[in-house]
Design an enzyme around this catalytic site. Structure first.
Site, PDB file in Angstrom:
ATOM      1  N   HIS A  48       0.559  -0.835  -0.440  1.00  0.00           N
ATOM      2  CA  HIS A  48       0.453   0.124   0.295  1.00  0.00           C
ATOM      3  C   HIS A  48       0.766   1.124  -0.422  1.00  0.00           C
ATOM      4  CE1 HIS A  48      -2.670   3.150   0.650  1.00  0.00           C
ATOM      5  NE2 HIS A  48      -2.507   2.611   2.316  1.00  0.00           N
ATOM      6  N   HIS A  72       3.728   6.672   5.659  1.00  0.00           N
ATOM      7  CA  HIS A  72       2.402   7.453   5.940  1.00  0.00           C
ATOM      8  C   HIS A  72       1.320   7.001   6.810  1.00  0.00           C
ATOM      9  CE1 HIS A  72       0.117   5.359   3.051  1.00  0.00           C
ATOM     10  NE2 HIS A  72      -0.694   5.295   3.770  1.00  0.00           N
ATOM     11  N   GLU A  76       0.433   6.140  12.357  1.00  0.00           N
ATOM     12  CA  GLU A  76      -0.465   5.493  13.067  1.00  0.00           C
ATOM     13  C   GLU A  76      -1.406   3.901  13.602  1.00  0.00           C
ATOM     14  OE1 GLU A  76      -4.555   7.207  10.362  1.00  0.00           O
ATOM     15  OE2 GLU A  76      -5.536   6.447  12.135  1.00  0.00           O
ATOM     16  N   ASP A  77      -0.708   3.165  12.719  1.00  0.00           N
ATOM     17  CA  ASP A  77      -0.562   1.387  12.342  1.00  0.00           C
ATOM     18  C   ASP A  77       0.338   1.000  13.081  1.00  0.00           C
ATOM     19  OD1 ASP A  77      -3.408   2.388  11.360  1.00  0.00           O
ATOM     20  OD2 ASP A  77      -3.016   2.229   9.609  1.00  0.00           O
ATOM     21  N   ASP A 150      -2.784   8.501  -1.538  1.00  0.00           N
ATOM     22  CA  ASP A 150      -3.504   7.377  -0.515  1.00  0.00           C
ATOM     23  C   ASP A 150      -4.818   6.959  -0.466  1.00  0.00           C
ATOM     24  OD1 ASP A 150      -3.480   5.664   2.103  1.00  0.00           O
ATOM     25  OD2 ASP A 150      -5.242   7.915   2.460  1.00  0.00           O
ATOM     26  N   ASP A 271     -18.999  15.221 -26.414  1.00  0.00           N
ATOM     27  CA  ASP A 271     -17.781  15.767 -25.357  1.00  0.00           C
ATOM     28  C   ASP A 271     -17.513  14.054 -24.872  1.00  0.00           C
ATOM     29  OD1 ASP A 271     -18.757  15.556 -23.392  1.00  0.00           O
ATOM     30  OD2 ASP A 271     -17.908  17.214 -22.369  1.00  0.00           O
TER      31      ASP A 271
HETATM   32 MN    MN Z   1      -2.560   4.562   4.277  1.00  0.00          MN
END
Ligand code: MN
Length: 326
Positions: A48, A72, A76-77, A150, A271
């Protein structure tokens, strides 16, 4: 697979030795931090952040941002702390990762599941304040770019989540992140995000549109391919330097919106496929339009001068709709 994408990033000619060292280190730290985690798809988690990093490296972002992409989700994880990151990577990268982490705490409420009858106006107010909050909290445009990349990868892998999450994330993408991409002038990403969200937010309408539009797209694309060399010659004969010519197809969701908004049928959408002609300067833009109108009659009311009157996001170009060959 992971090393293949990493090498593609490292091979960018704009990166120097020190950039490669930084990106390689960020990759190693992220991979170690996420080593026991898997995505819902079953793939190792590192796929990811790596996809997010690849996406922004393709857009030409610098090694600092690409390294922040790789890291990134670590705050958090994983067990990595703010202090760990700062020690290894310094203030700037830590600031970017921290910014992305903060953005993920902003809460979006799905109008269909929120308690009580949320009025349409309330929901619009909610969306506007969320968008403002995202820009204010991000402080740095790179934080928003990482968040958009992300979201793009999360949308690409949305099929692995449960139905409730799919619907909420897709709706949030459509209502918050696609408009932010549009505001930044990232028209293609906006279209991609909407098209990825479309089947989850409006499944019936999506399959209907797919059925209707599929062959149409094919026909018009074939037509454009045949017309391209002709127009190119007309421009070159008039001494207008053509830097690039390419066609773009209207994104499916944007087509759906246009049909619904204007109550039109598909045959009256002009278009569906468009040709873009890139010339070196403004003078050549007007000259090119002149040449094209000399050969092909324009449809009245559809000539738009976005050079004199740019779109709110700064977009500038000339648009016309013509009666072309046959
Ligand atoms: Mn992420």
């Amino acid at each position: 697979m992971s090393t293949e994408i990493l090498n593609k990033i490292l091979d960018k000619p704009t990166f120097k030795e020190k950039d490669r060292i930084l990106i390689g280190k960020a990759f190693a730290v992220a991979q170690e931090a996420h080593k026991n985690q898997k995505r819902s798809s079953g793939e190792p988690y590192i796929t990811h952040p790596l996809s997010v990093a690849y996406f922004l490296s393709e857009l030409g972002l610098d090694s600092t941002t690409v390294a922040a992409c790789l890291l990134h989700d670590t705050l958090e994880d994983t067990s990595l702390t703010h202090a760990d990151l700062e020690k290894e990577f310094g203030k700037e990268i830590t600031f970017l990762v921290d910014g992305v982490t903060k953005l993920s705490k902003i809460e979006y409420s799905d109008p269909s599941t929120s308690s009580g009858q949320a009025s349409k106006k309330n929901h619009t107010d909610h969306l506007n304040s969320l968008k403002k909050m995202i820009f204010a909290m991000a402080e740095d445009i790179r934080v928003i770019l990482i968040k958009l990349a992300d979201r793009y990868h999360n949308m690409e892998t949305l099929k692995f989540l449960n139905k409730t999450d799919q619907k909420r994330i897709a709706l949030e993408t459509m209502e918050i992140y696609a408009p932010i991409a549009a505001r930044l002038g990232m028209g293609r990403l906006k279209g991609q995000l909407e098209d990825l969200a479309f089947p989850y937010v409006y499944p019936a309408e999506y399959s209907e549109m797919m059925k209707k539009a599929k062959n149409k797209y094919k026909d018009v694309l074939g037509y454009i391919d045949k017309t391209k060399p002709l127009i190119k010659r007309q421009l070159t004969d008039a001494n207008i330097p053509v830097l690039d010519m390419h066609s773009r197809t209207k994104h499916l969701y944007s087509l759906y919106q246009k049909i619904t908004r204007k109550d039109k049928d598909l045959d009256k959408i002009y278009d569906l496929v468009a040709m873009r002609i890139i010339v070196p300067d403004i003078k050549s833009c007007y000259e090119a339009l002149g040449v094209i109108h000399k050969y092909y009659k324009p449809l009245p009311g559809l000539i738009k001068d976005y050079i004199a009157l740019p779109k709110p996001n700064g977009y500038q170009s000339l648009h016309t709709t013509i009666f072309c060959e046959k």
